[in-house]
Design a protein around this motif. Structure first.
Motif, PDB file in Angstrom:
ATOM      1  N   LYS A   5      10.388-105.596  28.160  1.00 43.21           N
ATOM      2  CA  LYS A   5      11.290-106.185  27.165  1.00 43.21           C
ATOM      3  C   LYS A   5      12.338-107.062  27.833  1.00 43.21           C
ATOM      4  CE  LYS A   5      10.636-102.722  23.611  1.00 43.21           C
ATOM      5  NZ  LYS A   5      11.159-101.585  22.892  1.00 43.21           N
ATOM      6  N   ALA A   6      12.796-106.624  28.994  1.00 45.47           N
ATOM      7  CA  ALA A   6      13.778-107.429  29.724  1.00 45.47           C
ATOM      8  C   ALA A   6      13.180-108.777  30.114  1.00 45.47           C
ATOM      9  CB  ALA A   6      14.254-106.678  30.965  1.00 45.47           C
ATOM     10  N   ILE A   7      11.957-108.755  30.625  1.00 48.41           N
ATOM     11  CA  ILE A   7      11.304-110.013  31.016  1.00 48.41           C
ATOM     12  C   ILE A   7      11.142-110.922  29.797  1.00 48.41           C
ATOM     13  CG2 ILE A   7       9.115-111.019  31.812  1.00 48.41           C
ATOM     14  CD1 ILE A   7       8.986-108.738  33.866  1.00 48.41           C
ATOM     15  N   GLU A   8      10.684-110.352  28.682  1.00 52.36           N
ATOM     16  CA  GLU A   8      10.514-111.143  27.461  1.00 52.36           C
ATOM     17  C   GLU A   8      11.834-111.763  27.006  1.00 52.36           C
ATOM     18  OE1 GLU A   8       8.659-108.827  24.359  1.00 52.36           O
ATOM     19  OE2 GLU A   8       7.061-108.182  25.709  1.00 52.36           O
ATOM     20  N   ALA A   9      12.933-111.050  27.182  1.00 47.61           N
ATOM     21  CA  ALA A   9      14.240-111.554  26.760  1.00 47.61           C
ATOM     22  C   ALA A   9      14.810-112.581  27.740  1.00 47.61           C
ATOM     23  CB  ALA A   9      15.220-110.390  26.610  1.00 47.61           C
ATOM     24  N   VAL A  13      15.739-117.581  28.571  1.00 50.09           N
ATOM     25  CA  VAL A  13      17.048-117.970  29.103  1.00 50.09           C
ATOM     26  C   VAL A  13      16.860-118.833  30.356  1.00 50.09           C
ATOM     27  CG1 VAL A  13      19.228-117.128  30.072  1.00 50.09           C
ATOM     28  CG2 VAL A  13      18.160-115.912  28.157  1.00 50.09           C
ATOM     29  N   THR A  14      15.935-118.436  31.229  1.00 49.05           N
ATOM     30  CA  THR A  14      15.717-119.219  32.454  1.00 49.05           C
ATOM     31  C   THR A  14      15.107-120.585  32.130  1.00 49.05           C
ATOM     32  OG1 THR A  14      13.540-118.227  32.902  1.00 49.05           O
ATOM     33  CG2 THR A  14      15.461-117.171  33.911  1.00 49.05           C
ATOM     34  N   LYS A  15      14.318-120.651  31.064  1.00 50.35           N
ATOM     35  CA  LYS A  15      13.754-121.948  30.658  1.00 50.35           C
ATOM     36  C   LYS A  15      14.837-122.860  30.070  1.00 50.35           C
ATOM     37  CE  LYS A  15       8.879-120.804  29.679  1.00 50.35           C
ATOM     38  NZ  LYS A  15       8.687-120.172  30.925  1.00 50.35           N
ATOM     39  N   ALA A  16      15.738-122.270  29.286  1.00 50.81           N
ATOM     40  CA  ALA A  16      16.797-123.045  28.634  1.00 50.81           C
ATOM     41  C   ALA A  16      17.885-123.464  29.621  1.00 50.81           C
ATOM     42  CB  ALA A  16      17.411-122.233  27.498  1.00 50.81           C
ATOM     43  N   ASP A  17      18.151-122.623  30.597  1.00 52.59           N
ATOM     44  CA  ASP A  17      19.214-122.896  31.571  1.00 52.59           C
ATOM     45  C   ASP A  17      18.721-122.524  32.963  1.00 52.59           C
ATOM     46  OD1 ASP A  17      21.470-123.177  33.107  1.00 52.59           O
ATOM     47  OD2 ASP A  17      22.640-121.643  32.075  1.00 52.59           O
ATOM     48  N   LEU A  27      15.593-111.335  36.035  1.00 53.97           N
ATOM     49  CA  LEU A  27      14.147-111.547  35.936  1.00 53.97           C
ATOM     50  C   LEU A  27      13.456-111.046  37.201  1.00 53.97           C
ATOM     51  CD1 LEU A  27      11.696-112.634  34.430  1.00 53.97           C
ATOM     52  CD2 LEU A  27      12.203-114.888  35.395  1.00 53.97           C
ATOM     53  N   GLY A  28      14.014-111.361  38.349  1.00 54.91           N
ATOM     54  CA  GLY A  28      13.434-110.897  39.611  1.00 54.91           C
ATOM     55  C   GLY A  28      13.412-109.382  39.701  1.00 54.91           C
ATOM     56  N   MET A  29      14.501-108.764  39.302  1.00 48.31           N
ATOM     57  CA  MET A  29      14.582-107.301  39.370  1.00 48.31           C
ATOM     58  C   MET A  29      13.576-106.638  38.431  1.00 48.31           C
ATOM     59  SD  MET A  29      18.749-107.038  39.562  1.00 48.31           S
ATOM     60  CE  MET A  29      18.832-105.300  39.237  1.00 48.31           C
ATOM     61  N   ALA A  30      13.472-107.133  37.204  1.00 49.34           N
ATOM     62  CA  ALA A  30      12.539-106.549  36.237  1.00 49.34           C
ATOM     63  C   ALA A  30      11.095-106.766  36.688  1.00 49.34           C
ATOM     64  CB  ALA A  30      12.762-107.161  34.850  1.00 49.34           C
ATOM     65  N   ALA A  31      10.795-107.969  37.175  1.00 50.42           N
ATOM     66  CA  ALA A  31       9.439-108.260  37.637  1.00 50.42           C
ATOM     67  C   ALA A  31       9.082-107.385  38.833  1.00 50.42           C
ATOM     68  CB  ALA A  31       9.318-109.741  37.999  1.00 50.42           C
ATOM     69  N   GLN A  32      10.040-107.164  39.710  1.00 53.54           N
ATOM     70  CA  GLN A  32       9.802-106.316  40.876  1.00 53.54           C
ATOM     71  C   GLN A  32       9.453-104.892  40.449  1.00 53.54           C
ATOM     72  OE1 GLN A  32      13.056-106.314  43.615  1.00 53.54           O
ATOM     73  NE2 GLN A  32      11.921-105.233  45.187  1.00 53.54           N
ATOM     74  N   LYS A  33      10.187-104.358  39.488  1.00 54.59           N
ATOM     75  CA  LYS A  33       9.936-103.000  39.001  1.00 54.59           C
ATOM     76  C   LYS A  33       8.527-102.858  38.432  1.00 54.59           C
ATOM     77  CE  LYS A  33      14.072-100.995  39.404  1.00 54.59           C
ATOM     78  NZ  LYS A  33      14.316 -99.940  40.353  1.00 54.59           N
ATOM     79  N   LEU A  34       8.008-103.958  37.843  1.00 47.74           N
ATOM     80  CA  LEU A  34       6.679-103.929  37.232  1.00 47.74           C
ATOM     81  C   LEU A  34       5.572-104.345  38.196  1.00 47.74           C
ATOM     82  CD1 LEU A  34       7.587-105.491  33.789  1.00 47.74           C
ATOM     83  CD2 LEU A  34       6.970-103.115  34.247  1.00 47.74           C
ATOM     84  N   GLY A  35       5.953-104.725  39.416  1.00 44.99           N
ATOM     85  CA  GLY A  35       4.947-105.177  40.378  1.00 44.99           C
ATOM     86  C   GLY A  35       4.418-106.566  40.076  1.00 44.99           C
ATOM     87  N   LYS A  36       5.156-107.351  39.291  1.00 44.19           N
ATOM     88  CA  LYS A  36       4.762-108.735  38.982  1.00 44.19           C
ATOM     89  C   LYS A  36       5.335-109.626  40.079  1.00 44.19           C
ATOM     90  CE  LYS A  36       4.554-108.032  34.009  1.00 44.19           C
ATOM     91  NZ  LYS A  36       3.386-108.669  33.441  1.00 44.19           N
ATOM     92  N   ALA A  43      11.452-116.020  40.693  1.00 44.54           N
ATOM     93  CA  ALA A  43      12.816-115.739  40.230  1.00 44.54           C
ATOM     94  C   ALA A  43      13.788-115.684  41.407  1.00 44.54           C
ATOM     95  CB  ALA A  43      12.846-114.431  39.450  1.00 44.54           C
ATOM     96  N   TYR A  44      13.396-115.019  42.470  1.00 41.55           N
ATOM     97  CA  TYR A  44      14.292-114.922  43.620  1.00 41.55           C
ATOM     98  C   TYR A  44      14.424-116.268  44.341  1.00 41.55           C
ATOM     99  CZ  TYR A  44      14.703-109.856  43.106  1.00 41.55           C
ATOM    100  OH  TYR A  44      14.978-108.588  42.648  1.00 41.55           O
ATOM    101  N   ASP A  45      13.371-117.077  44.338  1.00 42.87           N
ATOM    102  CA  ASP A  45      13.495-118.438  44.897  1.00 42.87           C
ATOM    103  C   ASP A  45      14.574-119.217  44.150  1.00 42.87           C
ATOM    104  OD1 ASP A  45      11.509-118.112  46.801  1.00 42.87           O
ATOM    105  OD2 ASP A  45       9.958-119.121  45.617  1.00 42.87           O
ATOM    106  N   GLU A  46      14.537-119.128  42.827  1.00 43.78           N
ATOM    107  CA  GLU A  46      15.523-119.833  42.012  1.00 43.78           C
ATOM    108  C   GLU A  46      16.926-119.272  42.223  1.00 43.78           C
ATOM    109  OE1 GLU A  46      15.191-122.640  40.134  1.00 43.78           O
ATOM    110  OE2 GLU A  46      13.212-122.718  41.049  1.00 43.78           O
TER     111      GLU A  46
END
Length: 70
Positions: A5-9, A13-17, A27-36, A43-46
């Motif tokens: 849900k965090a990634i979906e939310a 935001v990252t696309k808009a800003d 985004l990086g933290m949530a993706a990391q937790k999911l192994g994405k 996300a971390y590059d940005e």
């Protein structure tokens, strides 16, 4: 779960800003937790582009290294 849900939310935001460092960090933290790892690496590059120094940058670099981001 909550990380999906965090990634979906956060993704819109990252696309808009593209300069929202907090959104990239979350985004990086949530993706990391999911192994994405591709999403996490991007996300971390940005985050590092926007915030090259500091505690968040150090953590992002460590997470990228641990995940073997390109």
């Amino acid at each position: 779960g909550k990380h999906e849900k965090a990634i979906e939310a956060i993704k819109p935001v990252t696309k808009a800003d593209k300069n929202n460092d907090d959104a990239w960090k979350l985004l990086g933290m949530a993706a990391q937790k999911l192994g994405k790892l591709r999403t996490m690496c991007t996300a971390y590059d940005e985050l590092l582009r926007l915030q090259p120094t500091g505690v968040d940058a150090e953590q992002a670099r460590a997470n990228r290294k641990a995940a073997n981001c390109k």
